[in-house]
Design an enzyme around this catalytic site. Structure first.
Site, PDB file in Angstrom:
ATOM      1  N   ARG A  10      -4.021  -9.814   4.993  1.00  0.00           N
ATOM      2  CA  ARG A  10      -4.445  -9.800   3.591  1.00  0.00           C
ATOM      3  C   ARG A  10      -3.253  -9.350   2.750  1.00  0.00           C
ATOM      4  O   ARG A  10      -2.838  -8.199   2.845  1.00  0.00           O
ATOM      5  CB  ARG A  10      -5.634  -8.853   3.442  1.00  0.00           C
ATOM      6  CG  ARG A  10      -6.233  -8.804   2.053  1.00  0.00           C
ATOM      7  CD  ARG A  10      -7.432  -7.857   2.022  1.00  0.00           C
ATOM      8  NE  ARG A  10      -7.949  -7.739   0.678  1.00  0.00           N
ATOM      9  CZ  ARG A  10      -7.436  -6.953  -0.256  1.00  0.00           C
ATOM     10  NH1 ARG A  10      -6.386  -6.203   0.013  1.00  0.00           N
ATOM     11  NH2 ARG A  10      -7.957  -6.920  -1.462  1.00  0.00           N
ATOM     12  N   LYS A  57       0.800  -1.224   0.000  1.00  0.00           N
ATOM     13  CA  LYS A  57       0.000   0.000   0.000  1.00  0.00           C
ATOM     14  C   LYS A  57       0.830   1.270   0.000  1.00  0.00           C
ATOM     15  O   LYS A  57       2.028   1.264   0.285  1.00  0.00           O
ATOM     16  CB  LYS A  57      -0.970  -0.001   1.179  1.00  0.00           C
ATOM     17  CG  LYS A  57      -2.207  -0.854   0.852  1.00  0.00           C
ATOM     18  CD  LYS A  57      -3.306  -0.722   1.869  1.00  0.00           C
ATOM     19  CE  LYS A  57      -4.479  -1.603   1.422  1.00  0.00           C
ATOM     20  NZ  LYS A  57      -5.495  -1.725   2.466  1.00  0.00           N
TER      21      LYS A  57
END
Ligand code: 7PJ
Length: 259
Positions: free
Chosen positions: A238, A204
């Site tokens: 995740r 991210k």
């Protein structure tokens, strides 16, 4: 939890897995690398992403769930906010619902109440189209925690028992780098709720911003953060890079269990 984006525009693996054969191959690889859950998403939630129709999302997700189910018992999670997609996915063999909007879309709460699948409730400030424009909090940790606990109560009142719920601070969803760092630092507060905590930081922008590196170079930092999240008590990670994450988490757990 291994990520499989079946969208043409995901920021981290955009368009690589939007053909069914390729997607299935990727699922097999993640299972071989030690994934315990496969998370399938047909709606891109990257900052600025456009909305996807129900039909389009069903077309992307359902055939793949059926194809995985035809050859494997691996638990499948469906990353969606749409009630009809939740229902059809579970009918096709999905075991879990992962909703970045925490069952706030119309019909989602009632649909899930009628199913038995567990659900991950994630915090997001705003909507993907505009969420990174000007995220704002007085106290990000308290506000995100209160939001999630409130959604838990709404779910319980709607008939979704607490033992079906997991929570997720929603890294990168309407958050600045400082907000993301504060939330990660306070992961123990989320763990202390007693609910399983899901953490999604893989590749991210919080990594990109801090290290000033492009998405292709974010694997090592993603794996380090997964190990740290696991150490702090996160139940589900995740991730895109399954094998290195499995190794990191196994080492962290071995140390944690050694006292
Ligand atoms: C998350 C997610 C996350 C949960 C995405 C990306 C964007 N679901 N779906 N948590 N992120 N529960 O993979 O970067 O952090 S899509």
């Amino acid at each position: 939890m291994g990520i499989l984006n079946v969208t043409p525009d995901s920021f981290s693996d955009g368009g690589q897995f939007d053909k069914p054969a390729k997607a299935l191959q990727r699922v097999r690889q993640m299972i071989a690398e030690g994934a315990d859950i496969i998370d399938i998403g047909g709606e891109s939630t990257r900052p600025g992403a456009r909305a996807v129709s129900i039909e389009e999302e069903l077309e992307r997700v359902i055939p793949l769930i059926e194809a995985i189910r035809a050859e494997s018992d691996i638990p499948i999670s469906v990353d969606t906010s749409k009630a009809p997609v939740m229902l059809e996915a579970v009918k096709a063999g999905a075991n879990m619902i992962n909703d970045v909007r925490s069952l706030r879309e119309s019909g989602a709460l009632a649909e899930v109440a009628g199913l038995e699948a567990p659900v991950c409730l994630m915090h997001m400030q705003g909507e993907p189209r505009s969420m990174q424009t000007n995220p704002h909090y007085q106290n990000v940790v308290e506000e995100v925690l209160q939001f999630l606990l409130q959604r838990v109560e709404v779910c319980v009142a709607a008939g979704i028992s607490r033992d079906r719920l997991a929570i997720d601070p929603g890294f990168g969803f309407g958050k600045t780098l400082q907000h993301n760092l504060a939330l990660f630092h306070a992961l123990d507060r989320f763990v202390a709720t007693g609910l399983p905590v899901l953490v999604g930081v893989s590749r991210k922008s919080m990594i990109g911003q801090l290290l000033d590196i492009p998405v292709e170079a974010r694997m090592p930092a993603s794996v380090a953060l997964a190990g740290l999240a696991s150490w702090l008590g996160a139940a589900i990670l995740r991730v895109h890079d399954v094998q290195p994450t499995v190794h990191a988490v196994r080492m962290c757990r071995a140390i944690k269990n050694s006292d």
